[in-house]
Design an enzyme around this catalytic site. Structure first.
Site, PDB file in Angstrom:
ATOM      1  N   CYS A   1      -2.247   9.536   2.312  1.00 21.26           N
ATOM      2  CA  CYS A   1      -1.732   8.901   1.086  1.00 21.26           C
ATOM      3  C   CYS A   1      -2.581   9.218  -0.130  1.00 21.26           C
ATOM      4  CB  CYS A   1      -1.635   7.392   1.279  1.00 21.26           C
ATOM      5  SG  CYS A   1      -3.209   6.636   1.720  1.00 21.26           S
TER       6      CYS A   1
ATOM      7  N   GLU B   1       0.886  -1.171   0.000  1.00 19.41           N
ATOM      8  CA  GLU B   1       0.000   0.000   0.000  1.00 19.41           C
ATOM      9  C   GLU B   1       0.921   1.217   0.000  1.00 19.41           C
ATOM     10  OE1 GLU B   1      -3.373  -0.016  -0.030  1.00 19.41           O
ATOM     11  OE2 GLU B   1      -3.642  -2.179   0.120  1.00 19.41           O
TER      12      GLU B   1
END
Ligand code: NAD
Length: 477
Positions: free
Chosen positions: A254, A220
């Site tokens: 993110c 991720e």
């Protein structure tokens, strides 16, 4: 750190791993009741210590807006546990799969099984969510779990370690230390699956270490997520939503919109609307409790350098205050910054920003953002604003990204029934909800062969029987 302490930390890490590995290989697969009990203990741990987590995270950041911790961390984790607990028995049930005619009356079943020991490496930006959300999925899938939190959130990491040790046997779930060298050692352990959340740079290192053990990984990662404002968009609404998506956690998200692309004639209006939205949401005072600090002095200096580099290459910088101003700098609060006239030679357009800077780029055509995105790494997220369905579908079909929210930012991430994950340089694999359960399970295909079946017809000596079977296979193929 003292070398003997570092050695002791890696030794206890290795022992912990081998204990979990042993248990995963020598004890029965955890039942649904055992998994639910673990999820329930996790839920109680988070719910009962909400305030302590909030304080620890805020102290690690310098200041973290309390509502951001509640919404993006505590409630997210509690929601994920609730959803998982509700669906767990169904996810665990072996699924019947169609059987082709020639294998009748045989039967196909897909049986989910735990992989064994799962390792989770987490970043600092949403420390509670990004340690526990993958753990929820891994526990639900019946695994034993080890988590390495980030060294940039030490108060949080120590609290999590203490609370998990009180609620769990370390063979079920354990939090490692965050001493120097632990991350490297952790990534080198032969886990049955490793989920890493963090930067693309470290992701490459972790992938290499995992590769040596053939450990499957979920990465991720981050990157530059664009927001495209179509000429059909409501500019004022788009400005407000982009400002919120960018400034939540002071841009240390993110999937925050990294930069904006829009028709060049709208740049001035959009920038003014952005500044208005920012002022409405956060005012212009560093002491605003709703605005989060930058995690470290190093990151603050990195953001200052990005702005200085952009300015030195001719960008126009719009800020309500200077980041060098003592009130802002001493609180490590970086003033929201709009950057006009950003170009490819500026560092702000080369690396993930991960802070409250927003380049706004004017485009000459609707093709330009698509071409720009396709000439760069696949983004983790993409945002599109507008009302022209054909223009929207052109962007959706011609760009590949980890996920998309149309007419807002961030919200695709919060959908429990959708997978979260990047593509290419922004990551591989996914989790959340059932997607996470599947990531941490072996979906084992099983063929049950009944006593009565045509399969013996395949055995030699090949004669008339095989000719008949071949005829059937030709008919079916
Ligand atoms: P980072 O890559 O610096 O660190 C992540 C974790 O890796 C930390 O726990 C760190 O201690 C550990 N680590 C560092 N070097 C290591 C090594 N050699 N071997 C093993 N582990 C090592 O990232 P960060 O600064 O903590 O987080 C910010 C980054 O994470 C941004 O790029 C952001 O986009 C990304 N991110 C992605 C997601 C997502 O869901 N895709 C979510 C949050 C953050």
């Amino acid at each position: 750190m003292d070398q003997s302490l570092a050695n002791a930390a890696t030794q206890s890490l290795d022992e912990l791993f081998h204990r979990q590995l042993d248990l995963s290989r020598k004890t029965a697969t955890p039942s649904a009741a055992e998994r639910l009990d673990r999820l329930n203990r996790l839920r109680t741990m988070v719910a009962d210590n909400e305030q302590r987590f909030q304080e620890a995270i805020s102290a690690d950041f310098g200041h973290r807006a309390p509502v951001e911790t509640t919404i993006a961390e505590t409630l997210f984790v509690l929601g994920e546990i609730k959803h998982t607990a509700k669906k767990l028995k169904r996810w665990m049930t072996p699924q019947r799969v169609k059987t082709e005619l020639q294998f009748w009356p045989g039967r196909n079943v897909l049986m989910p099984q735990p992989l064994g020991v799962v390792g989770i490496i987490a970043p600092w930006n949403y420390p509670l969510q990004l340690t526990l959300a993958p753990a929820i999925a891994a526990i639900a899938a019946g695994n034993r779990v080890m988590i390495k939190p980030s060294e940039l959130t030490p108060r949080f990491a120590n609290l999590l370690r203490e609370l998990v040790a009180a609620a769990f046997d370390d063979g079920e779930l354990a939090i490692t230390g965050i001493e120097d060298g632990i991350g490297e050692r952790f990534a080198s352990l032969p886990f049955d699956h490793l989920l890493f959340t963090g930067s693309t740079r470290v992701g490459r290192i972790v992938a290499e270490a995992a590769g040596r053990n053939l450990t499957p990984i979920t990465l991720e990662l981050g990157g530059k997520s664009p927001a495209i404002i179509d000429r059909s968009a409501d500019l004022s609404q788009a400005a407000e939503r982009v400002a919120y998506g960018k400034l939540l956690n002071a841009g240390q998200t993110c999937i925050a919109p990294d930069y904006v692309m829009l028709p060049k004639e709208s740049v001035g209006t959009f920038a003014a609307l952005l500044q208005k939205s920012i002022a409405r949401m956060y005012g212009s005072n560093a002491s605003n409790k709703d605005y989060t600090s930058i995690i470290s002095d190093r990151h603050y200096a990195r953001l200052e350098a990005l702005v200085a580099d952009a300015a030195s290459h001719g960008a126009k910088i719009l800020q309500a205050a200077s980041p060098a101003d003592t009130a802002w700098k001493s609180a490590r609060k970086f003033p929201p910054t709009v950057i006009l006239g950003a170009t490819a030679e500026m560092k702000v357009m080369q690396e993930e920003i991960f802070g409250p800077l927003l380049p706004v780029i004017g485009c000459a055509s609707a093709e330009e953002p698509i071409d720009y995105i396709n000439a760069h790494d696949r983004p983790l997220a993409l945002y599109w604003f507008g009302n022209d369905d054909a223009a929207r579908d052109a962007v959706l079909s011609r760009t590949v990204s980890g996920g998309v929210t149309v007419n807002d930012c961030l919200f695709h991430f919060t959908q429990m029934n959708q997978p979260m994950g990047g593509v290419g340089a922004s990551g591989m694999g996914s989790y959340h909800g059932e997607w996470g359960f599947k990531t941490f399970s072996k979906l084992k295909p099983i063929f049950y062969r009944p006593g009565l079946s045509r399969l013996p017809d395949l055995y030699p000596p090949y004669g008339a029987k095989i000719a008949r079977l071949e005829k059937l296979l030709r008919f079916l193929s």
